[in-house]
Design a protein around this motif. Structure first.
Motif, PDB file in Angstrom:
ATOM      1  N   ARG A 161     -34.316   9.272  10.795  1.00 46.53           N
ATOM      2  CA  ARG A 161     -34.898  10.310  11.152  1.00 46.53           C
ATOM      3  C   ARG A 161     -36.261  10.284  11.414  1.00 46.53           C
ATOM      4  O   ARG A 161     -36.422  11.575  12.296  1.00 46.53           O
ATOM      5  N   ALA A 162     -37.117   9.425  11.170  1.00 49.04           N
ATOM      6  CA  ALA A 162     -38.143   9.057  11.668  1.00 49.04           C
ATOM      7  C   ALA A 162     -38.095   9.347  12.906  1.00 49.04           C
ATOM      8  O   ALA A 162     -38.912  10.124  14.090  1.00 49.04           O
ATOM      9  N   GLU A 163     -36.750   8.986  13.746  1.00 50.39           N
ATOM     10  CA  GLU A 163     -36.719   8.533  15.435  1.00 50.39           C
ATOM     11  C   GLU A 163     -36.718  10.111  15.817  1.00 50.39           C
ATOM     12  O   GLU A 163     -37.005  10.528  17.079  1.00 50.39           O
ATOM     13  N   ARG A 164     -35.725  10.637  15.377  1.00 51.74           N
ATOM     14  CA  ARG A 164     -35.941  12.325  15.749  1.00 51.74           C
ATOM     15  C   ARG A 164     -36.619  13.332  15.255  1.00 51.74           C
ATOM     16  O   ARG A 164     -36.944  13.798  15.978  1.00 51.74           O
ATOM     17  N   ALA A 165     -37.260  12.608  13.904  1.00 58.40           N
ATOM     18  CA  ALA A 165     -38.913  14.201  14.252  1.00 58.40           C
ATOM     19  C   ALA A 165     -39.730  13.237  15.426  1.00 58.40           C
ATOM     20  O   ALA A 165     -40.539  14.452  16.033  1.00 58.40           O
ATOM     21  N   ARG A 166     -39.665  12.274  15.929  1.00 61.69           N
ATOM     22  CA  ARG A 166     -40.637  11.767  16.945  1.00 61.69           C
ATOM     23  C   ARG A 166     -40.151  12.215  18.141  1.00 61.69           C
ATOM     24  O   ARG A 166     -40.575  13.064  19.156  1.00 61.69           O
ATOM     25  N   ILE A 167     -39.229  12.692  18.470  1.00 63.94           N
ATOM     26  CA  ILE A 167     -38.025  12.877  19.826  1.00 63.94           C
ATOM     27  C   ILE A 167     -38.370  14.354  19.786  1.00 63.94           C
ATOM     28  O   ILE A 167     -38.980  15.153  20.908  1.00 63.94           O
ATOM     29  N   ALA A 168     -37.880  14.922  18.550  1.00 60.35           N
ATOM     30  CA  ALA A 168     -38.733  16.360  18.665  1.00 60.35           C
ATOM     31  C   ALA A 168     -39.972  17.016  18.537  1.00 60.35           C
ATOM     32  O   ALA A 168     -40.361  17.834  19.187  1.00 60.35           O
ATOM     33  N   GLY A 273     -41.097  15.844  30.523  1.00 61.15           N
ATOM     34  CA  GLY A 273     -39.700  15.164  30.136  1.00 61.15           C
ATOM     35  C   GLY A 273     -39.235  14.617  30.506  1.00 61.15           C
ATOM     36  O   GLY A 273     -38.747  13.713  29.135  1.00 61.15           O
ATOM     37  N   LEU A 274     -38.481  14.306  31.861  1.00 54.91           N
ATOM     38  CA  LEU A 274     -37.764  13.284  31.815  1.00 54.91           C
ATOM     39  C   LEU A 274     -38.611  11.714  32.333  1.00 54.91           C
ATOM     40  O   LEU A 274     -38.407  10.930  31.437  1.00 54.91           O
ATOM     41  N   GLU A 275     -39.940  12.111  31.941  1.00 52.88           N
ATOM     42  CA  GLU A 275     -40.726  10.687  32.402  1.00 52.88           C
ATOM     43  C   GLU A 275     -41.105   9.850  30.922  1.00 52.88           C
ATOM     44  O   GLU A 275     -41.030   9.481  30.753  1.00 52.88           O
ATOM     45  N   LEU A 276     -41.020  11.330  30.076  1.00 51.99           N
ATOM     46  CA  LEU A 276     -41.440  11.150  28.873  1.00 51.99           C
ATOM     47  C   LEU A 276     -40.315   9.799  28.004  1.00 51.99           C
ATOM     48  O   LEU A 276     -40.310   8.484  27.913  1.00 51.99           O
ATOM     49  N   ALA A 277     -39.118  10.433  28.597  1.00 51.53           N
ATOM     50  CA  ALA A 277     -37.630   9.946  27.741  1.00 51.53           C
ATOM     51  C   ALA A 277     -37.536   8.692  28.749  1.00 51.53           C
ATOM     52  O   ALA A 277     -37.511   7.182  28.074  1.00 51.53           O
ATOM     53  N   ALA A 278     -38.067   8.711  30.383  1.00 49.78           N
ATOM     54  CA  ALA A 278     -38.435   7.468  30.972  1.00 49.78           C
ATOM     55  C   ALA A 278     -39.018   5.795  30.004  1.00 49.78           C
ATOM     56  O   ALA A 278     -38.891   4.942  29.897  1.00 49.78           O
ATOM     57  N   TYR A 279     -40.038   6.706  29.544  1.00 45.35           N
ATOM     58  CA  TYR A 279     -41.290   5.346  29.009  1.00 45.35           C
ATOM     59  C   TYR A 279     -41.121   5.017  27.634  1.00 45.35           C
ATOM     60  O   TYR A 279     -40.532   4.211  27.493  1.00 45.35           O
ATOM     61  N   ARG A 280     -40.046   5.682  27.064  1.00 48.08           N
ATOM     62  CA  ARG A 280     -39.801   5.688  25.812  1.00 48.08           C
ATOM     63  C   ARG A 280     -38.450   4.735  25.584  1.00 48.08           C
ATOM     64  O   ARG A 280     -38.743   3.732  25.133  1.00 48.08           O
ATOM     65  N   ILE A 281     -37.920   4.363  26.727  1.00 46.19           N
ATOM     66  CA  ILE A 281     -36.792   3.532  26.546  1.00 46.19           C
ATOM     67  C   ILE A 281     -37.847   2.394  27.535  1.00 46.19           C
ATOM     68  O   ILE A 281     -36.497   1.188  26.347  1.00 46.19           O
ATOM     69  N   VAL A 282     -38.658   2.065  28.233  1.00 44.78           N
ATOM     70  CA  VAL A 282     -38.709   0.986  28.463  1.00 44.78           C
ATOM     71  C   VAL A 282     -39.450   0.307  27.427  1.00 44.78           C
ATOM     72  O   VAL A 282     -38.918  -0.398  26.981  1.00 44.78           O
ATOM     73  N   VAL A 341     -31.278   9.579  25.972  1.00 43.91           N
ATOM     74  CA  VAL A 341     -30.198   9.609  27.217  1.00 43.91           C
ATOM     75  C   VAL A 341     -29.596  10.797  27.139  1.00 43.91           C
ATOM     76  O   VAL A 341     -29.715  11.590  28.206  1.00 43.91           O
ATOM     77  N   ALA A 342     -29.083  10.974  26.284  1.00 44.46           N
ATOM     78  CA  ALA A 342     -28.081  12.625  26.116  1.00 44.46           C
ATOM     79  C   ALA A 342     -28.531  13.149  26.349  1.00 44.46           C
ATOM     80  O   ALA A 342     -28.189  14.046  27.034  1.00 44.46           O
ATOM     81  N   MET A 343     -29.616  13.810  26.132  1.00 45.94           N
ATOM     82  CA  MET A 343     -30.883  14.885  25.985  1.00 45.94           C
ATOM     83  C   MET A 343     -30.602  15.382  27.739  1.00 45.94           C
ATOM     84  O   MET A 343     -31.129  16.602  28.377  1.00 45.94           O
ATOM     85  N   GLY A 345     -29.418  14.602  29.431  1.00 47.29           N
ATOM     86  CA  GLY A 345     -27.204  14.531  30.731  1.00 47.29           C
ATOM     87  C   GLY A 345     -27.457  13.158  31.459  1.00 47.29           C
ATOM     88  O   GLY A 345     -26.968  13.611  31.863  1.00 47.29           O
ATOM     89  N   GLY A 346     -27.885  11.871  30.855  1.00 48.62           N
ATOM     90  CA  GLY A 346     -28.029  10.614  31.797  1.00 48.62           C
ATOM     91  C   GLY A 346     -26.607   9.321  30.773  1.00 48.62           C
ATOM     92  O   GLY A 346     -25.702  10.278  29.690  1.00 48.62           O
ATOM     93  N   THR A 347     -26.650   8.568  31.374  1.00 51.78           N
ATOM     94  CA  THR A 347     -26.340   7.725  30.961  1.00 51.78           C
ATOM     95  C   THR A 347     -26.524   6.500  30.091  1.00 51.78           C
ATOM     96  O   THR A 347     -27.733   6.031  31.261  1.00 51.78           O
ATOM     97  N   LEU A 348     -26.024   5.637  29.725  1.00 52.75           N
ATOM     98  CA  LEU A 348     -27.090   4.578  29.330  1.00 52.75           C
ATOM     99  C   LEU A 348     -25.723   3.277  28.802  1.00 52.75           C
ATOM    100  O   LEU A 348     -25.074   3.666  28.198  1.00 52.75           O
ATOM    101  N   ARG A 349     -26.320   2.179  29.514  1.00 53.01           N
ATOM    102  CA  ARG A 349     -25.241   1.408  29.053  1.00 53.01           C
ATOM    103  C   ARG A 349     -26.618  -0.039  28.463  1.00 53.01           C
ATOM    104  O   ARG A 349     -27.301  -0.482  28.985  1.00 53.01           O
ATOM    105  N   THR A 350     -25.601  -0.429  27.638  1.00 51.37           N
ATOM    106  CA  THR A 350     -26.558  -1.662  27.015  1.00 51.37           C
ATOM    107  C   THR A 350     -25.526  -3.078  26.610  1.00 51.37           C
ATOM    108  O   THR A 350     -24.404  -2.828  25.858  1.00 51.37           O
ATOM    109  N   ALA A 351     -25.717  -4.122  27.335  1.00 45.92           N
ATOM    110  CA  ALA A 351     -24.999  -5.358  26.606  1.00 45.92           C
ATOM    111  C   ALA A 351     -24.989  -6.769  27.068  1.00 45.92           C
ATOM    112  O   ALA A 351     -26.368  -6.240  28.042  1.00 45.92           O
TER     113      ALA A 351
END
Length: 371
Positions: A161-168, A273-282, A341-343, A345-351
Motif C-alpha cells: 500500500r505504501a509503495e503504491r501510494a508513493r507511486i501515485a 514520468g518516464l525518467e522518474l520510473a527509470a530512476y526508481r527502478i535503478v 514498468v507496467a504503467m 507500457g514496458g517490460t521487466l525481466r528479473t532473474a
C-alpha cells in the motif's frame, strides 16, 4: 496456546471406569482391603476434575501412585492408566518445568528402590510427560509459524500500500505540473491575444476551468493516499536520470562496493514520468543488490534508443535463491518495479544472470522519440 480438549468419553466417565477397574483388582488380590481401595480411588477418581483442577488432580494421582508403591509395592492398572492420562494433560497444558516437577516423585522413588514394578511406574510417568510435552512443542511451533506468517502478510500488505501510494503521489506531482501549465497557458492566451473571438475566448476559459477542477480533484485524491499511507508529502522535485550519478555515488558510499554507471546512445531529455520510473527502478535494484549481495560489484547500464529506454542492473553476488518469486516473498521492491514498468507500457525481466549474480532488465517505451 489453544488447550486441547479431553477426548471422549468425558473425564468423569473415564475416572469412574478406571476407579472400577482399580477396585476390582484390589478386591481380587486383597492385602489391606480398605487401604488399597482408598489408594486406588485416590489414584483414579481425581481424573474427573482435570478440566478445572488439572494440577491438583495430577498431584493427587501422582502422590497416590507413589504411596501405593511404598505401602503395597504394586499400583493397580487403573492407577497407572490414570497417572499416564493426567500427566499427559499436564505436559500438554503446562510448561516444561511443571512437567519435570511432576516427574520428580516417581524418579526419586526409583532411585532408592529397584524392581520391574518401579520401572513400570517411572516409564509410564516419564513417557506420558514426554508425549504431552512433544505435542505441546508441536502446537506452539505451529502457532508461531502461523503468527509469523500472519505478521509477514500484514507487513507485505502495508508495504504494498505504501509503495503504491508513493507511486501515485509521484505521478500526481508530474501530472499536476502539466495540468497547471495547461490552465496557465489557456488563461494567458485568452487574456493576451488581441482580437480573439468571443467563442474562442469562452472555450479557453472552459479549458482553464476544467484544468483547475482536475487539479483540485487530483489533490483531493492525493490527500486520501497520504492519509492511507500515513506519510508526509515531499516538496522536493522528483528525481530523474540526471540524478543517477548522485544515486550511484550514494550506493558506493553506503555499500562499500564498486558501482559502475554506463550510458549508451544519444543522451537526451525524456518525459519526466518516464525518467522518474527509470530512476526508481535503478534505485530499487541497487537497494536489493546491497541487501542480498553486500560488497559485490554492480553495473548500471542506461541505453538510449530511438523508441525505448533500456535499463540493465547486474550484480556479481550469489544469484542462487534470489529468483523473482523469492525476492517478492520478502519485500515489495520487485512489485514496485513491475507496477512502474507496467504503467509505462514496458517490460521487466528479473532473474539470475548467465554470468552469475542477479540481473534486472527493463525496457521503457519512449513516446515521440524524446526531445
Amino acid at each position: 496456546m489453544r488447550v486441547p480438549t479431553f477426548p471422549l468419553p468425558p473425564p468423569p466417565v473415564v475416572a469412574g471406569l478406571l476407579g472400577a477397574l482399580g477396585s476390582a483388582q484390589v478386591v481380587l488380590h486383597p492385602a489391606d482391603l480398605v487401604r488399597d481401595l482408598v489408594l486406588a480411588w485416590c489414584a483414579t477418581l481425581p481424573l474427573a476434575f482435570v478440566r478445572g483442577l488439572l494440577w491438583q488432580a495430577g498431584a493427587v494421582v501422582t502422590a497416590a501412585v507413589v504411596l501405593t508403591l511404598v505401602l503395597s509395592g504394586q499400583p493397580t492398572v487403573g492407577a497407572l492408566l490414570a497417572q499416564a492420562t493426567v500427566l499427559y494433560l499436564v505436559a500438554v497444558r503446562s510448561s516444561y518445568r511443571v512437567a519435570l516437577l511432576f516427574a520428580v516423585p516417581s524418579i526419586a522413588y526409583a532411585v532408592g528402590t529397584a524392581g520391574w514394578r518401579t520401572g513400570l511406574v517411572v516409564v509410564t510417568a516419564t513417557g506420558a510427560l514426554a508425549v504431552g510435552s512433544s505435542r505441546r512443542f508441536r502446537a506452539e511451533t505451529a502457532e508461531r509459524i502461523a503468527a509469523a506468517g500472519a505478521h509477514a502478510d500484514m507487513a507485505d500488505a502495508y508495504a504494498a500500500r505504501a509503495e503504491r501510494a508513493r507511486i501515485a503521489r509521484e505521478l500526481h506531482d508530474l501530472v499536476a505540473h502539466h495540468i497547471s501549465s495547461i490552465s496557465v497557458q489557456a488563461d494567458t492566451t485568452r487574456l493576451t491575444t488581441q482580437g480573439l473571438p468571443a467563442e474562442s475566448a469562452d472555450r479557453l476559459l472552459r479549458i482553464a476551468g476544467t484544468a483547475r477542477l482536475a487539479l483540485t480533484e487530483m489533490r483531493r485524491l492525493l490527500g486520501v493516499l497520504r492519509d492511507d499511507a500515513r506519510s508526509q508529502p515531499v516538496d522536493a522535485p522528483q528525481p530523474g536520470l540526471g540524478q543517477l550519478i548522485t544515486l550511484v555515488d550514494d550506493a558506493r558510499a553506503a555499500g562499500g562496493s564498486r558501482v559502475r554507471l554506463i550510458f549508451r546512445g544519444r543522451i537526451r531529455t525524456l518525459d519526466p514520468g518516464l525518467e522518474l520510473a527509470a530512476y526508481r527502478i535503478v534505485q530499487e535494484a541497487l537497494t536489493n543488490s546491497r541487501k542480498h549481495a553486500p560488497g559485490a560489484a554492480v553495473d548500471v547500464e542506461v541505453g538510449y534508443a530511438d523508441d525505448a529506454l533500456r535499463l540493465s542492473i547486474w550484480d556479481a553476488g550469489p544469484g542462487a535463491g534470489r529468483s523473482a518469486g523469492r525476492t517478492e516473498a520478502h519485500g515489495f521492491g520487485l512489485l514496485g518495479m513491475r507496477e512502474r514498468v507496467a504503467m509505462a507500457g514496458g517490460t521487466l525481466r528479473t532473474a539470475r544472470s548467465e554470468l552469475g549474480g542477479f540481473a534486472v532488465q527493463a525496457v521503457l517505451p519512449v513516446a515521440g522519440g524524446g526531445r
